[in-house]
Design a protein around this motif. Structure first.
Motif, short mmCIF file in Angstrom:
data_model
loop_
_atom_site.label_atom_id
_atom_site.label_comp_id
_atom_site.label_asym_id
_atom_site.label_seq_id
_atom_site.Cartn_x
_atom_site.Cartn_y
_atom_site.Cartn_z
N ALA A 92 0.87 -1.22 0.11
CA ALA A 92 -0.12 0.09 0.02
C ALA A 92 0.72 1.17 0.03
O ALA A 92 1.97 1.25 0.73
N GLN A 146 -10.79 11.30 4.73
CA GLN A 146 -11.79 10.52 3.96
C GLN A 146 -11.49 10.57 2.48
O GLN A 146 -11.77 9.74 1.81
N ALA A 149 -8.82 8.26 1.88
CA ALA A 149 -9.10 6.98 1.66
C ALA A 149 -10.00 6.64 0.40
O ALA A 149 -9.90 5.50 -0.31
N THR A 150 -10.78 7.55 -0.22
CA THR A 150 -11.18 7.18 -1.32
C THR A 150 -10.63 7.17 -2.60
O THR A 150 -10.83 6.13 -3.35
N HIS A 151 -9.37 7.80 -2.47
CA HIS A 151 -8.63 7.82 -3.85
C HIS A 151 -7.83 6.47 -3.59
O HIS A 151 -7.50 6.03 -4.63
N SER A 152 -7.20 6.16 -2.43
CA SER A 152 -6.66 5.03 -2.26
C SER A 152 -7.21 3.77 -2.04
O SER A 152 -6.68 2.56 -2.54
N GLY A 153 -8.55 3.75 -1.85
CA GLY A 153 -9.31 2.68 -1.77
C GLY A 153 -8.93 1.91 -0.39
O GLY A 153 -9.56 0.68 -0.23
N GLN A 154 -8.48 2.54 0.46
CA GLN A 154 -8.40 1.95 1.89
C GLN A 154 -9.27 2.63 2.67
O GLN A 154 -9.41 3.59 2.79
N ASN A 155 -9.60 1.89 4.22
CA ASN A 155 -10.01 2.42 5.21
C ASN A 155 -8.82 2.97 6.29
O ASN A 155 -8.02 2.31 6.66
#
Length: 300
Positions: A92, A146, A149-155
């Motif tokens: 990641a 937030q 997280a949306t850009h990376s696809g992670q929480n």
């Protein structure tokens, strides 16, 4: 003008006798002396963190001591601890350590800019306004995580605890499981509440303090930045007195150093920096310790 109490004639300021009837005029009351203001205290800060790969925490400390025309103005300090939450995904680009760093940078960029601009303009914030400013900083960090997280696809989530001091007014903004301690004299008081599942179970009487320290959900938070759609935080107000200490301790510190032991360290500390260095050296002397961070602020 000074009116006569007998005839009502309006005499000039400073006249001793009435020009209308000749009566002696009552002396004007002496102006009340200005209310004595407490001298602004000097804020001294120290900080230390364990430099280990497992330490996912970040910290920053800013102290500003203005002197306007040779007169000391209220000193300003902003200190904050942040840590990313969860495990990093394989390969990641963004993990928990980066989440904590991003949260801290977003928070400090907002708060420090607003506060310093006001101080440089000669304008002071009220304690209530400082609390609003800290909350806005947390919301900025929450929104930034937030978006990341949306850009990376992670929480991505983070815990962040901050202290803002202006003169003797102190405000704490808290999300997560770092702790803020206030020390006055021989009394050490915890000012924040741990937002972990283990701490909640402890408060409900379902765990003992020893069980909470070893519970698998001691790092699982019900309040965090970047997690839920909305952000919830605790705000604590405090009026400092000369001689007071305020400590920001990450879980890696407070879990390994009981409050009584921390109080003993304070009793022999010469400066905030020597205290922080000793605390980190103490916890790192134990095997298997991931690390920790501490910030100490002393009002002299």
């Amino acid at each position: 003008m000074t009116p006569c109490t007998y005839c009502g004639f309006a005499n000039r300021e400073g006249a001793r006798f009435c020009q209308g009837c000749g009566a002696q005029l009552a002396a004007a009351p002496a102006p009340a002396p200005p209310e004595e203001q407490p001298a602004p205290g000097r804020l001294v800060a120290g900080f230390a963190t364990a430099d280990t790969p497992a330490n996912q925490g970040s910290l920053t400390t800013l102290v500003f001591a203005p002197h306007w025309a040779g007169r000391a103005a209220p000193a300003l300090a902003c200190c904050a601890l942040a840590a990313g939450l969860g495990e990093a995904a394989p390969a990641a680009a963004v993990g928990p350590a980066q989440a904590g760093q991003v949260a801290l940078q977003s928070f400090m960029a907002h708060v420090s800019c607003q506060v310093l601009l006001a101080e440089l303009a000669g304008e002071g914030y009220l304690p209530e306004t400082l609390a609003v400013l800290l909350t806005e900083g947390l919301e900025e960090a929450h929104a930034r995580l937030q978006a990341l997280a949306t850009h990376s696809g992670q929480n991505l989530g983070a815990a962040l605890t901050a202290l803002l001091v202006r003169g003797r007014d102190a405000v704490i903004a808290h999300v997560g499981h770092s702790r803020v301690y206030h020390v006055r004299g021989q009394t050490l008081t915890q000012l924040t509440t741990d937002h972990s599942i283990a701490a909640r179970l402890l408060a409900l009487g379902q765990l003992t303090p020893e069980e909470a320290l070893a519970h698998p959900q001691q790092d699982a938070l019900y309040h965090s930045l970047g997690g839920a759609a909305s952000m919830e935080s605790d705000i604590v107000h405090l009026e400092l007195q000369p001689g007071d200490w305020v400590l920001l301790c990450s879980p890696g510190v407070w879990r390994r150093i009981p409050k009584t032991e921390l109080g003993a360290f304070l009793a022999t500390a010469e400066t905030p920096q020597s205290l922080c260095d000793y605390v980190i050296a103490h916890i790192m002397s134990n095997q298997g310790v991931d690390g920790g961070s501490i910030v100490a602020l002393h009002l002299t």
